[in-house]
Design a protein around this motif. Structure first.
Motif, PDB file in Angstrom:
ATOM      1  N   PHE A 143       0.833  -1.210   0.000  1.00  0.00           N
ATOM      2  CA  PHE A 143       0.000   0.000   0.000  1.00  0.00           C
ATOM      3  C   PHE A 143       0.869   1.263   0.000  1.00  0.00           C
ATOM      4  N   PHE A 144       1.866   1.268   0.893  1.00  0.00           N
ATOM      5  CA  PHE A 144       2.634   2.510   1.050  1.00  0.00           C
ATOM      6  C   PHE A 144       3.826   2.629   0.095  1.00  0.00           C
ATOM      7  N   TYR A 171       3.361   1.449  -3.122  1.00  0.00           N
ATOM      8  CA  TYR A 171       2.711   1.037  -4.370  1.00  0.00           C
ATOM      9  C   TYR A 171       3.337   1.702  -5.600  1.00  0.00           C
ATOM     10  N   LYS A 172       3.460   3.026  -5.565  1.00  0.00           N
ATOM     11  CA  LYS A 172       3.928   3.737  -6.756  1.00  0.00           C
ATOM     12  C   LYS A 172       5.378   3.400  -7.076  1.00  0.00           C
ATOM     13  N   GLN A 173       6.192   3.314  -6.023  1.00  0.00           N
ATOM     14  CA  GLN A 173       7.599   2.965  -6.240  1.00  0.00           C
ATOM     15  C   GLN A 173       7.737   1.528  -6.724  1.00  0.00           C
ATOM     16  N   LEU A 218       5.481  -0.174  -8.369  1.00  0.00           N
ATOM     17  CA  LEU A 218       4.997  -0.216  -9.752  1.00  0.00           C
ATOM     18  C   LEU A 218       6.088   0.269 -10.703  1.00  0.00           C
ATOM     19  N   PHE A 219       6.724   1.384 -10.355  1.00  0.00           N
ATOM     20  CA  PHE A 219       7.783   1.941 -11.213  1.00  0.00           C
ATOM     21  C   PHE A 219       8.930   0.936 -11.349  1.00  0.00           C
ATOM     22  N   THR A 240       8.912  -2.251 -10.945  1.00  0.00           N
ATOM     23  CA  THR A 240       8.513  -3.465 -11.657  1.00  0.00           C
ATOM     24  C   THR A 240       8.386  -3.193 -13.151  1.00  0.00           C
ATOM     25  N   PHE A 241       7.839  -2.037 -13.485  1.00  0.00           N
ATOM     26  CA  PHE A 241       7.588  -1.700 -14.891  1.00  0.00           C
ATOM     27  C   PHE A 241       8.867  -1.274 -15.619  1.00  0.00           C
ATOM     28  N   VAL A 257      13.488   6.681  -7.213  1.00  0.00           N
ATOM     29  CA  VAL A 257      13.020   5.482  -6.515  1.00  0.00           C
ATOM     30  C   VAL A 257      14.231   4.768  -5.921  1.00  0.00           C
ATOM     31  N   PHE A 297      -2.855  -2.408 -13.589  1.00  0.00           N
ATOM     32  CA  PHE A 297      -2.003  -2.982 -12.554  1.00  0.00           C
ATOM     33  C   PHE A 297      -2.732  -3.099 -11.216  1.00  0.00           C
TER      34      PHE A 297
END
Lengths: 295, 278
Positions: A150-151, A153-155, A157-158, A160-161, A171, A218
């Protein structure tokens, strides 16, 4: 039609069902990152490595979670360090570290006869082996993993992508990789009694792959994979009880059936839409050995 | 006096103990538009990544905004990488990719703030791809892909924008569109550094080019830099330079002509004949 309420009268089944459902959600959640980072083989490898640690802990009289946890985390870091040597591929590094670790467990078991009776349960999972303490551990790992995802998530996602570029955007990939290794090792250790060493990898891989077939987003994939993991574990455990087969095997077979049905349905839909029956398969990540796992 | 936004002082940099570029000196002033050109493996990407603190610097200093760049400190730079490394099947939509540009600055929650959504929408509108916001990234054309990743870089409001091969793998019309887009961005005050194999695109659009081959071979206006001698030192082979008015074109050496005159024009060609008459 079997009486689905009847098994709930037994405490061992209720505990096993709760544990399996939480384990399914947990492996489904963490599996999204494993599958999208093309690290599917690491689930298989780390579970074998953890087995070595668990046996060492048992023989030495150390708490299962402490021994397996430390062993698993060190194995993950060792894999990482071995992979950093560019001459050695990630798949080879996983093979060396985890098979050696598994061999330590097998060697110790062959010397200590008292361990042998639990060997099948360790390999294929056993719902009888779940204690109230295990339930708390699984719940703790699940809640911790959800909070971490949750905390970050954005990092995550970045990373992983687009792992190569994520550091350029601030990051902290080194820190995040170590955290992910820790969460993955904890997931495998928490799941090992229900799923068994040999079945964990499938429970990490199949729900995210099914979810990927169903969504292009995602966040939706994360939720869907967790939910599917929980449902197939729930159903699989009932099948395990009524068919009298190992819990890990029952859950994996349920997952595999779901994958087969989903793939057929999505392929049929694609066929009707575009006349290309194989379009659905193209969405799946290619099966190939992957770069640094915890870079 | 204005300070350079980028300064490389005797920089030797590379990967895993192996230098790729050596003794690079360069100053880029705010608002400049600079192209890096050179063969594959010449060190163009290494130089861009040196500005991001993503390569090992063995000697010298890399300064961005007058501050030394290293692995710990990464200035707010917009970076558009080579898109060959992107997994186009990854479950992510255009707006999600753009929002990644603020992954570390948009609060602790997993969802973007309203201001992030508004900025992303405005950027996509400026780049002419607003209608693609909810689309999966595999549904995009080459030019649209570049614009999406450009939007991810621009949402950071960078003063310095680095682009690695932004015109790779796109058709000539899309290449021209991208270069015009970058020129427009540069006119808003953003310093732009772009690496490319497309020499002619640089010659047509950029006022300054750095020829790279393990270091800086030449630095200047395309008119001065794109000469047969410098191109030979940069690419290690003969290349034909054709000048027509303010236009400079670099072409492969054609098989029809075996010899070149001192201006790099093929002997026997109409251009060489006209040049000789002049």
């Amino acid at each position: 039609m079997p009486d689905l309420i009847y098994p709930l009268e037994f405490a061992f089944f209720r505990q096993g069902l709760a544990a399996a459902t939480m384990v399914g959600a947990l492996t489904g959640l963490i599996g999204v990152f494993v599958v999208l980072r093309r690290m599917s083989y690491i689930g298989h490898g780390l579970s074998h490595a953890v087995f070595g640690g668990a046996v060492v802990g048992y023989v030495a009289g150390i708490n299962f979670y402490a021994a397996a946890g430390l062993w698993g985390f060190v194995s993950a870091l060792l894999i990482n360090q071995t992979t950093r040597r560019r001459q050695i591929g990630a798949d080879a590094a996983i093979g060396i570290v985890t098979t050696s670790s598994f061999a330590v467990g097998v060697a110790l078991i062959s010397r200590a006869s008292s361990v042998t009776r639990n060997f099948d349960a360790a390999l294929f999972g056993n719902l009888l082996g779940v204690s109230r303490g295990d339930l708390w551990v699984i719940a703790g790992v699940l809640v911790t993993t959800v909070i971490v995802v949750f905390f970050t998530y954005k990092q995550l996602l970045f990373m992983t992508f687009d792992p190569d570029v994520a550091p350029a955007y601030g990051v902290a990939t080194g820190w995040l990789d170590a955290l992910f290794a820790l969460v993955l090792a904890a997931t495998i250790i928490a799941s090992i009694r229900i799923m068994g060493v040999t079945m964990i990898a499938a429970s990490i891989v199949i729900p995210p792959v099914v979810a990927r077939l169903l969504t292009d987003r995602f966040a939706v994939m994360l939720v869907l994979s967790s939910a599917l993991g929980a449902v197939v574990a729930f159903v699989g455990l009932y099948i395990s009880y009524f068919a009298d087969i190992a819990s890990g095997a029952a859950i994996v077979l349920t997952s595999a059936t779901l994958f087969g049905v989903t793939l057929a349905a999505v392929s049929a839909r694609e066929w009707v839409r575009s006349g290309r029956p194989r379009a659905a398969l193209q969405a799946l990540p290619a099966a190939e050995p992957e770069p640094p796992l915890f870079d | 006096m204005t300070e350079p936004i980028v300064e490389l002082r005797h920089v030797t940099a590379g990967y895993a103990g192996r230098p790729v570029v050596a003794d690079v000196n360069c100053r880029i002033m705010p608002g400049e538009f600079v192209g890096l050109v050179g063969p594959s493996g010449a060190g163009k990407t290494t130089l861009l990544r040196a500005l991001l603190g993503m390569v090992d610097v063995y000697e010298g200093e890399v300064l961005v905004d007058d501050q030394q760049v290293n692995g710990r400190r990464r200035p707010s730079i917009g970076y558009v990488p080579q898109l060959e490394t992107i997994d186009w099947q990854f479950p992510v939509t255009v707006d999600e990719v753009v929002m990644l540009g603020r992954a570390t600055s948009s609060g602790p929650w997993p969802w973007p703030r309203a201001s992030d959504r508004r900025d992303a929408r405005e950027l996509l509108e400026q780049l002419g791809i607003a209608e693609l916001a909810g689309k999966h990234i595999r549904a995009l054309s080459g030019g649209q892909q570049q614009r999406v990743f450009l939007a991810r870089a621009l949402i950071r409001n960078p003063r310095l924008l680095l682009l690695d091969e932004p015109t790779s793998g796109v058709d000539i019309k899309t290449r021209d569109d991208i270069m015009h887009l970058l020129v427009d961005l540069n006119r808003t005050g953003v310093t732009v550094i772009v690496s490319t194999h497309e020499i002619n695109a640089l010659a047509a659009h950029l006022p300054r080019v750095l020829c790279i081959n393990g270091g800086v071979v030449a630095d200047g206006h395309p008119r001065d830099v794109f000469t047969p001698e410098i191109l030979r030192r940069t690419f290690g082979g003969e290349m034909v330079v054709v000048r027509q008015g303010t236009l400079t074109l670099v072409a492969d050496r054609p098989h029809l002509f075996d010899e070149f005159d001192e201006d790099g024009l093929p002997d026997g060609s109409p251009e060489a004949a006209a040049d000789a008459r002049a």
